[in-house]
Scaffold this active site. Structure first.
Site, PDB file in Angstrom:
ATOM      1  CD1 TRP A   1     -21.255  45.452  29.804  1.00 54.30           C
ATOM      2  CD2 TRP A   1     -19.873  44.344  31.177  1.00 54.30           C
ATOM      3  NE1 TRP A   1     -20.890  46.310  30.818  1.00 54.30           N
ATOM      4  CE2 TRP A   1     -20.042  45.672  31.672  1.00 54.30           C
ATOM      5  CE3 TRP A   1     -19.038  43.465  31.872  1.00 54.30           C
ATOM      6  CZ2 TRP A   1     -19.401  46.133  32.831  1.00 54.30           C
ATOM      7  CZ3 TRP A   1     -18.400  43.933  33.030  1.00 54.30           C
ATOM      8  CH2 TRP A   1     -18.571  45.247  33.497  1.00 54.30           C
TER       9      TRP A   1
ATOM     10  CD  GLU B   1     -11.730  36.676  38.180  1.00 55.10           C
ATOM     11  OE1 GLU B   1     -11.854  37.320  37.123  1.00 55.10           O
ATOM     12  OE2 GLU B   1     -12.356  36.945  39.214  1.00 55.10           O
TER      13      GLU B   1
ATOM     14  CG  HIS C   1     -10.671  52.091  38.993  1.00 54.30           C
ATOM     15  ND1 HIS C   1     -11.468  51.843  40.076  1.00 54.30           N
ATOM     16  CD2 HIS C   1     -11.158  51.345  37.977  1.00 54.30           C
ATOM     17  CE1 HIS C   1     -12.418  50.995  39.725  1.00 54.30           C
ATOM     18  NE2 HIS C   1     -12.244  50.670  38.455  1.00 54.30           N
TER      19      HIS C   1
ATOM     20  CB  CYS D   1     -18.233  48.055  38.920  1.00 57.01           C
ATOM     21  SG  CYS D   1     -17.241  46.596  38.811  1.00 57.01           S
TER      22      CYS D   1
HETATM   23  N1  GLN Z   1     -14.271  39.074  39.625  1.00 56.93           N
HETATM   24  C1  GLN Z   1     -13.976  40.100  38.687  1.00 56.93           C
HETATM   25  C2  GLN Z   1     -12.518  40.521  38.799  1.00 56.93           C
HETATM   26  O1  GLN Z   1     -12.014  40.542  39.866  1.00 56.93           O
HETATM   27  C3  GLN Z   1     -14.847  41.310  38.866  1.00 56.93           C
HETATM   28  C4  GLN Z   1     -14.535  42.384  37.860  1.00 56.93           C
HETATM   29  C5  GLN Z   1     -15.440  43.574  37.893  1.00 56.93           C
HETATM   30  O2  GLN Z   1     -16.114  43.831  38.842  1.00 56.93           O
HETATM   31  N2  GLN Z   1     -15.467  44.325  36.836  1.00 56.93           N
HETATM   32  O3  GLN Z   1     -11.876  40.871  37.852  1.00 56.93           O
HETATM   33 ZN    ZN Z   2     -15.868  45.720  40.103  1.00 53.56          ZN
END
Ligand code: GLN
Ligand code: ZN
Length: 473
Positions: free
Chosen positions: A280, A203, A413, A362
């Site tokens: 969002w 990404e 995190h 999440c």
């Molecule tokens: N595919 C997204 C990433 O890996 C998922 C992000 C998320 O869950 N906030 O960044």
């Molecule tokens: Zn996530």
């Protein structure tokens, strides 16, 4: 009287009329005109939005402009329209015109989209879950405790710079694409070397998982300075949905196909789900949220289809904000669940039996929504559980959840690198709750906020841990 949770101009004439009606029941002197809540949720001011399209900008009001609206509404209500001075009269006129222009604009109403979405009735995928997973396991050939990641890899200063240079026109499209592809190559090489089984492209081209899709969808607008607080010192700049949504062309296909062409492993396509895109963003207020979400879902269903036609065999549709969007009032929950589940299913309804659909969520408390998650009918779900041990997971066993699950085995995190032993222990705990055939092994979220020096050893350890556990099985 002035909605402080969105960015739309108030309809001042209508609001003044509403206040008049209220004053039949409440003494005027007991009425206080205010915004609906604190202005924390709206960006500061429109004043510095220099790049925004003039017509669209004229439909918006950020915090400072909302204060002007409160004062104008209250002046009209308490003192009467006749008492407005020249400047205020002009503001009032402009407000009326802006609202009329928004109601009638052809940029908002797209009949082709409306017809396509209204006629889109296919919400079920081909085949039952049991049938699909059997085919997929045979065809895709992944092992029990298959290893993967959630999608993003570290957004290095170089990646960010390339994106921003391209946006500013400082580098050409060719140079930009070369840089992104180099980064994708590096991600693939690393994943192969470390022994991960199902790969992702990383990404690098995405600034944000919602803005990236918003930028490519018709009906979306963007601000230069529309920052709002997310949590703590973290801020986000949500895009806004002003019109009917459609997908003029594929959004992720080129990057994903490129990545797939570079490896023999399965490359997971990576999309953001309709509910998360909606939750969002700032959403238009002239249409029900569920109807907007359905438009996004239909657009995504075409993307899923394009990906599978190009040979992508797994597609992950992230619903990171699925739980976050739940209404606070109990009586509104079933309505939300109804369209949220429907629209997730619409977005993947084009997937053939052979195409495996993943989703990711999440920071969720799953206990109260486990039946809803199951109803989404994804083949695999990865979830954030690392911070709560396997407590969260017990619910999956309790309700007899049947789909495959990838409970994050470490907390992304934190910059801490988890040891092999620690993850072996974690995986064994998972195996006490769910059988190996149902489990995937992955970190608990995307890795874009981490550094490579944390990500590399963590994933190497994760893969080693899986090997150790597999040997013992
Ligand atoms: N595919 C997204 C990433 O890996 C998922 C992000 C998320 O869950 N906030 O960044
Ligand atoms: Zn996530």
């Amino acid at each position: 009287m002035v909605d402080a949770r969105n960015i739309w101009k108030n309809d001042i004439r209508k609001t003044a009329m509403l206040l008049e009606t209220l004053s039949n029941a409440i003494e005027k002197e007991n009425i206080i005109v205010s915004t609906s809540c604190s202005l924390l949720h709206t960006p500061f001011t429109l004043k510095y939005e220099e790049k925004m399209d003039k017509e669209i900008k004229n439909w918006l009001a950020y915090a400072v402009e909302k204060l002007d609206e409160v004062s104008l509404v209250s002046k009209i209500f308490f003192d009467g329209v006749d008492t407005l001075n020249e400047k205020e009269t002009l503001r009032y006129q402009n407000n009326i015109e802006a609202n009329t222009s928004r109601k009638n604009s052809t940029r908002i109403h797209n009949h082709e989209v409306q017809t396509k979405v209204a006629n889109f009735t296919k919400t079920e995928r081909e085949g039952s879950y049991e049938e699909r997973i059997k085919i997929q396991k045979a065809l895709l050939g992944y092992k029990d405790l298959a290893t993967t990641t959630i999608g993003s890899f570290p957004q290095t200063p170089e990646v960010r710079k390339a994106r921003s240079d391209f946006k500013k026109g400082l580098i050409s499209k060719d140079v930009y694409e070369r840089e992104m592809k180099n980064y994708i190559d590096e991600c693939i090489t690393f994943q192969e070397e470390c022994g991960l089984e199902i790969l992702v492209h990383g990404e690098p081209e995405r600034n944000d998982m919602v803005e990236y899709f918003g930028e490519q969808l018709e009906g979306y607008g963007f601000s230069q300075n529309g920052w709002v607080q997310s949590y703590g010192s973290r801020c986000v700049k949500p895009p806004f949905i002003y019109g009917d949504i459609s997908r003029p062309k594929p959004m992720t296909l080129a990057w994903t196909s490129y990545a797939q062409s570079k490896t023999k492993h399965i490359m997971k396509g990576m999309l953001t789900g309709p509910v998360t895109i909606l939750n969002w963003s700032f959403v238009r207020d002239d249409m029900a949220r569920g109807d907007v979400s359905k438009q996004i879902a239909v657009a995504l269903s075409d993307e899923v289809d394009d990906l599978q036609k190009a040979g992508i065999r797994m597609v992950q549709v992230d619903e990171a904000a699925f739980k976050e969007g739940y209404p606070l009032r109990r009586e509104n929950i079933s309505e939300y669940e109804k369209w949220a589940v429907r629209d997730f299913k619409i977005s993947v309804s084009t997937a053939h039996k052979e195409t495996q659909i993943h989703t990711h969520m999440c920071y969720s408390e799953f206990n109260d929504i486990i039946a809803t998650i199951e109803a989404m009918d994804a083949d695999v779900i990865s979830i954030e559980t690392a911070r709560s041990g396997n407590e969260l997971l017990k619910i999956f066993k309790e309700v007899g959840y049947k789909q495959e699950v990838g409970p994050g085995v470490y907390d992304i995190h934190s910059p801490r690198v988890p040891s092999v032993e620690e993850m072996v222990k974690q995986i064994k705990l998972l195996l006490e709750v769910l059988p190996k055939e149902q489990l995937w092994i992955n970190p608990d979220c995307g890795l874009k906020t981490r550094k490579w020096e944390e990500v590399k050893p963590s994933l190497v350890n994760m893969v080693k841990a899986v090997e150790i556990v597999r040997e013992g099985l």
